[in-house]
Design a protein around this motif. Structure first.
Motif, mmCIF file in Angstrom:
data_model
loop_
_atom_site.group_PDB
_atom_site.id
_atom_site.type_symbol
_atom_site.label_atom_id
_atom_site.label_comp_id
_atom_site.label_asym_id
_atom_site.label_seq_id
_atom_site.Cartn_x
_atom_site.Cartn_y
_atom_site.Cartn_z
ATOM 1 N N THR A 18 -6.210 5.932 2.395
ATOM 2 C CA THR A 18 -7.145 5.013 1.774
ATOM 3 C C THR A 18 -8.290 5.770 1.114
ATOM 4 O O THR A 18 -8.759 6.774 1.666
ATOM 5 N N ARG A 72 0.649 3.751 1.795
ATOM 6 C CA ARG A 72 0.929 4.182 3.173
ATOM 7 C C ARG A 72 2.163 3.501 3.763
ATOM 8 O O ARG A 72 2.654 3.907 4.803
ATOM 9 N N VAL A 100 -4.238 -11.026 8.020
ATOM 10 C CA VAL A 100 -4.569 -11.954 9.116
ATOM 11 C C VAL A 100 -3.746 -13.238 8.950
ATOM 12 O O VAL A 100 -3.129 -13.730 9.899
ATOM 13 N N GLY A 114 -4.674 -9.625 2.890
ATOM 14 C CA GLY A 114 -4.630 -10.792 3.768
ATOM 15 C C GLY A 114 -3.610 -10.712 4.882
ATOM 16 O O GLY A 114 -2.800 -11.631 5.055
ATOM 17 N N ARG A 147 0.860 -1.192 0.000
ATOM 18 C CA ARG A 147 0.000 0.000 0.000
ATOM 19 C C ARG A 147 0.893 1.237 0.000
ATOM 20 O O ARG A 147 1.988 1.201 0.577
ATOM 21 N N GLY A 155 -3.531 -2.406 8.669
ATOM 22 C CA GLY A 155 -4.654 -3.118 8.033
ATOM 23 C C GLY A 155 -5.928 -2.720 8.761
ATOM 24 O O GLY A 155 -5.977 -1.683 9.422
ATOM 25 N N GLU A 159 -10.153 -7.097 12.075
ATOM 26 C CA GLU A 159 -9.343 -8.271 11.771
ATOM 27 C C GLU A 159 -8.131 -8.364 12.690
ATOM 28 O O GLU A 159 -7.569 -9.440 12.887
HETATM 29 C C1 VTB Z 1 -7.691 -5.384 3.394
HETATM 30 C C2 VTB Z 1 -7.321 -6.872 3.604
HETATM 31 C C3 VTB Z 1 -6.567 -7.127 4.863
HETATM 32 O O1 VTB Z 1 -7.229 -5.107 5.765
HETATM 33 O O2 VTB Z 1 -6.763 -4.796 2.612
HETATM 34 C C4 VTB Z 1 -7.935 -4.580 4.679
HETATM 35 O O3 VTB Z 1 -6.684 -7.429 2.542
HETATM 36 C C5 VTB Z 1 -7.927 -3.082 4.647
HETATM 37 O O4 VTB Z 1 -6.936 -2.409 3.952
HETATM 38 O O5 VTB Z 1 -6.270 -8.464 5.039
HETATM 39 P P1 VTB Z 1 -7.251 -1.561 2.626
HETATM 40 O O6 VTB Z 1 -8.529 -0.796 2.869
HETATM 41 O O7 VTB Z 1 -6.091 -0.674 2.411
HETATM 42 O O8 VTB Z 1 -7.430 -2.554 1.510
HETATM 43 C C6 VTB Z 1 -7.372 -6.504 5.939
HETATM 44 O O9 VTB Z 1 -8.686 -6.881 5.790
HETATM 45 C C7 VTB Z 1 -7.235 -7.052 7.320
HETATM 46 O O10 VTB Z 1 -6.581 -6.301 8.205
#
Ligand code: VTB
Length: 281
Positions: free
Chosen positions: A188, A113, A136, A134, A111, A156, A160
């Motif tokens: 984001t 960031r 997790v 992903g 990303r 993330g 999660e």
């Molecule tokens: C997802 C996902 C990750 O965080 O990207 C999300 O793939 C949020 O990040 O596994 P973005 O909005 O930048 O995509 C997770 O769901 C889990 O933390």
């Protein structure tokens, strides 16, 4: 229940939803029925259905925010610290694991960031493994030796983070999380039009007094009994994905539990009615 947030406009399994008959013991759940949605949609590795459970009050009621995360193996538990720089943590990891810095694999979501974080890790000589989605799976993989994943760093989703914390707490691994409320940090599209002040006000409304608090695994998953359960949707590091055969479906799962301090891998063949041939391919 913490699950899908307002971002996804989920019709069920959303944050705050109550499920069940209302009788029997109360249980907190944190669910993500499809962690790694893009991975699943694109038939890439690492998508899985996951949940954490504990007695009522045993899981942190995470807001649908972002979270800075640090996950590491049991040997580095309490030694690495999310307040320290990536460079410091990599040196600590190297010492705790007895692995040269140049052989450490640090997983980071790809990303914008994380641009500076990735540059800093590369400058230490450690290996960066960028993942598209992903975190997790990457966090839990840190709890097991032999997965080729030594550390997860970066930002993330917060709900999660609770699921990752539950698994790592039960495995004795390291997990820390810190909420991210500044759109300039989260970078984001999801937060277009939102402000730092507005997000801080939302957190205060939700009863989060210290938005900068660093949460340890045992605070995110504080219950006496904590269980993580996951099943592969697509093949991944921890288990295989769903395999469709003509007369059966095969699934692979992992249950990690503080009840008996176990990590149980299961491989199940679900037999279709009237099956003529149950393939074990
Ligand atoms: C997802 C996902 C990750 O965080 O990207 C999300 O793939 C949020 O990040 O596994 P973005 O909005 O930048 O995509 C997770 O769901 C889990 O933390």
């Amino acid at each position: 229940m913490i699950g899908e947030g307002e971002r996804d406009e989920a019709p069920m399994l959303y944050i705050g939803e109550e499920v069940g008959s209302g009788t029997g013991p109360g249980v907190d759940f944190a669910v993500d029925p499809c962690e790694g949605t893009n991975l699943c949609a694109n038939s890439q590795r690492g998508s899985m259905a996951v949940l954490a459970a504990s007695e009522t009050g045993g899981l942190f009621n995470a807001p649908d925010f972002y979270m800075k995360k640090l996950a590491a193996p049991p040997a580095a538990k309490g030694k690495v610290d999310i307040r320290k720089s990536a460079t410091e943590n990599i040196n600590i990891l190297s010492e705790c694991l007895g692995i040269a810095v140049s052989d450490l694999v640090i997983v980071v979501m790809d990303r914008s960031r994380h641009k500076d974080l990735i540059a800093e890790i590369r400058a230490t000589g450690a290996r960066v493994q960028p993942i598209s989605d992903g975190d997790v799976q990457a966090a839990i993989a840190c709890g097991f030796a032999g997965t080729g994943t030594h550390c997860l760093m970066g930002i993330g989703a917060a709900p999660e983070g609770v699921i990752s914390a539950a698994a790592l707490r039960a495995l004795g691994g390291h997990f820390q999380g810190q909420l991210v409320y500044d759109p300039a940090v989260a970078m984001t599209k999801e937060w277009e039009g939102l402000t730092r002040e507005g997000n801080l006000a939302r957190l205060a409304e939700m009863g989060i007094a210290d938005p900068d608090k660093v949460y340890e695994a045992h605070e995110l998953a504080s219950g006496e009994n904590v269980v993580f359960a996951g099943s592969g949707i697509t093949d991944g590091l921890l288990f295989n994905g769903v395999k469709f055969e003509r007369d059966c479906v095969r699934t692979s799962s992992l249950v990690i539990s503080t009840l008996d301090d176990s990590a149980r891998f299961t491989d199940t063949v679900h037999i279709k009615p009237g099956a003529q041939s149950i393939a074990l391919r």
